[in-house]
Design a protein around this motif. Sequence first.
Motif, short mmCIF file in Angstrom:
data_model
loop_
_atom_site.label_atom_id
_atom_site.label_comp_id
_atom_site.label_asym_id
_atom_site.label_seq_id
_atom_site.Cartn_x
_atom_site.Cartn_y
_atom_site.Cartn_z
N GLU A 120 37.94 45.67 46.13
CA GLU A 120 37.93 46.10 44.80
C GLU A 120 36.72 45.62 43.97
O GLU A 120 36.40 46.46 43.11
N CYS A 165 34.69 48.46 42.00
CA CYS A 165 34.76 48.20 40.69
C CYS A 165 34.38 47.10 40.01
O CYS A 165 34.99 46.07 39.65
N MET A 172 35.94 44.06 37.52
CA MET A 172 37.21 44.57 37.27
C MET A 172 38.26 43.80 37.94
O MET A 172 39.52 43.85 37.72
N HIS A 223 39.39 51.23 31.13
CA HIS A 223 39.49 50.48 32.24
C HIS A 223 40.43 50.79 33.37
O HIS A 223 40.02 50.78 34.50
N GLU A 234 39.88 54.04 35.27
CA GLU A 234 38.79 53.95 36.22
C GLU A 234 39.05 53.07 37.46
O GLU A 234 38.52 53.55 38.73
N PHE A 235 39.66 51.93 37.26
CA PHE A 235 40.12 51.00 38.29
C PHE A 235 40.85 51.81 39.40
O PHE A 235 40.73 51.74 40.52
N THR A 284 39.79 52.87 42.89
CA THR A 284 40.25 52.17 44.31
C THR A 284 41.27 53.29 44.99
O THR A 284 41.00 53.36 46.18
N HIS A 321 47.12 48.61 45.02
CA HIS A 321 47.31 47.29 44.45
C HIS A 321 48.48 46.67 44.82
O HIS A 321 48.95 45.60 45.51
N LYS A 339 40.89 42.82 33.60
CA LYS A 339 40.63 42.20 35.02
C LYS A 339 42.05 42.40 35.80
O LYS A 339 42.99 41.64 35.38
#
Lengths: 391, 391
Positions: A73, A77, A80, A121, A124-125, A129, A213, A229
């Motif tokens: 990750e 990113c 992040m 954020h 985007e993450f 991913t 995740h 984060k």
Amino acid sequence: MARTLPDPFTADSNLECREIGDGNLNLVFHITDQNSDKSIIIKQALPYAKVVGESWPLSLVRARIEREILQEEYRLCPGMVPEVYHYDDDLALTVMEDLSDHVIMRKGLIEGTSYPLFAQHIGEFMARTLFFTSDLGMNQQLKKEKQGRFINPDQCKITEDLIFDEPYRIAEKNNYEASIEDEAEALRTDGELHLEVALLREKFLTHGEALLHGDLHTGSIFVTPESTKVIDPEFAYYGPMGFDIGAVIANLLLNYASLPGSIKDSQALQEREAMLLDMVRDVWTEFESRFRALWVNDLVDPMAKAPGYQDHYVQKVFRDTAGFAGAKMVRRIVGLAHVADIDTIEDATERERAQRTALAIGKALIKSNRRLNTIGELLDTVSTAVSALKS
Amino acid sequence: MARTLPDPFTADSNLECREIGDGNLNLVFHITDQNSDKSIIIKQALPYAKVVGESWPLSLVRARIEREILQEEYRLCPGMVPEVYHYDDDLALTVMEDLSDHVIMRKGLIEGTSYPLFAQHIGEFMARTLFFTSDLGMNQQLKKEKQGRFINPDQCKITEDLIFDEPYRIAEKNNYEASIEDEAEALRTDGELHLEVALLREKFLTHGEALLHGDLHTGSIFVTPESTKVIDPEFAYYGPMGFDIGAVIANLLLNYASLPGSIKDSQALQEREAMLLDMVRDVWTEFESRFRALWVNDLVDPMAKAPGYQDHYVQKVFRDTAGFAGAKMVRRIVGLAHVADIDTIEDATERERAQRTALAIGKALIKSNRRLNTIGELLDTVSTAVSALKS
């Protein structure tokens, strides 16, 4: 052992170590150098679940998986996720960046903080991913190899049972207050709901779309108003993209359901509720726009250029998002693990109301997931469910 | 080395070894003892594809996968796969039961033999191997571990490219006669078809429902009128159930398409065509009835008892079957690997007619797969496609 690491400490460091809690499955230590401002986190996986004890053994493979996912990750990113400084897979231990200047998002939301950049954020993450670990964004053969490295049967079994099974039957690990026994009973006997949960369970068990995740709730996200984060990817595995997006949305909606229990001023309540629903909308739209942009610019699968396929794919991810969001809300009310947003409401009547609100939204999202087409329709489903409860 | 095996030979055996062909990827030896009636097969995987040469390297992991799958299938369906006597994973070599009293089903069908028990046998084989390796019929955690052991990226990549990509674009490995250039061109420009192929490709890439044979065409099946033995599971991996069932049906329909090229008597042709279509019907119905019976008796997933879920699941498998059958027919006409049923038709006009028939059926099944509900509708789709071609 922190002293033996190449970075960031030296032989002169005056180290202080403090154990900090992190839920059920791990030991986490915060180590600071009193002679400088340097600090690190050491996380070590336990071979059992703290909440149950040694009778619930857990594989330590998850520590290796968590460490590799953080590195992956970070590559996709940067900034992040915490940076991994060092690891020891035999000790099931990872040394990583200290994020003490951030707060756990669940806590921040409960305290009423606003995170205006969060949707961008996390959009985007998730877009990066999920896209770049899927057959859309990477070589299919390498993706299969990666899928094999992150098969994660133990962690998946926990999720399968806790989210897609136990809330819908009498199960020892279920955990809810007597005041909502009628709701728990209704969950056990609702055939229409069971069919949708079975279909979602099937997707969770079989659809290896992207490296998830796997546990992307607001307790797995560190924030400040400027920074986001993502931590704790120990449940990572190849699954349906909507499972991650649904987790974020479910936890925003769980906080939304808790608001009347914590904000007494009706104007302030209304504003905060609107803000939470806007965040839900923005999380999806920020994800979708970035995901579509990656599709245009970074697609590696020529067949995915088929006319209509991108829309079809995004629709599927959206519907899965709605269904998984619903399933995650339901389990946080009647299943083993709850959320502080609702459990910390002191007034029993208000707490019960929040629980019923969360269940109403969750069930509505589960039942409607295969018909929903837009985030507007999803939000309409939420408000209809909430209105029906009030009337 | 055969002499050193514990069984079936002795120090006195008078062994004769003969290499027998088996397509592109392996060496196969038939070893008989001239002093007894005992015999074995030794199969060794090659590190490259014979048809292309050492420039197309292949992992030898497939030999271990093939051997383990044979053992697994033997456990689930004793007598329906060759027994494994011995193996050496380092040498990518398996010693197994000799099936020389059987013939390859494709050859048998080309010669006009009938196999009245085939549909029952293969229905049983597919129902048991697919059900008991899925989340329906085995513990979900153990299933994930099994999925990890059979991830098979190299073999899957071959399938992905040859079936779900190259037939729909200009590709070096495509292989078709100039007389059907118009058909090949149409495949490359048909957006509606591309969308359905992209959706089928996605299922092949991501839906890990059950441990598939992965290459279940009539060249991977040994038969006599009384017996059916499935061989060559080196493409095994966790994928969508319909991919195996579709392979069987596609190859029966490819033989069906070839019949006018090999049977001149119109009465005999009609009878044989009807028999082939009956086999297609029976393969599905025999599978479905057994699969549903296993669901009732051997289900391990409580959520799968949700009302309507079994019907929903079977419908999905059926639609996937139709779509994958279509994709497999198309690739056998314009892609790298053809079928002898059609390639051995000597008359060029008849051969071309058979190719066009197969493509018409294949395209119709691909385009209609998400609307089909019954095997009767599938067979109507076949006859409509064939009629349209004649008119």
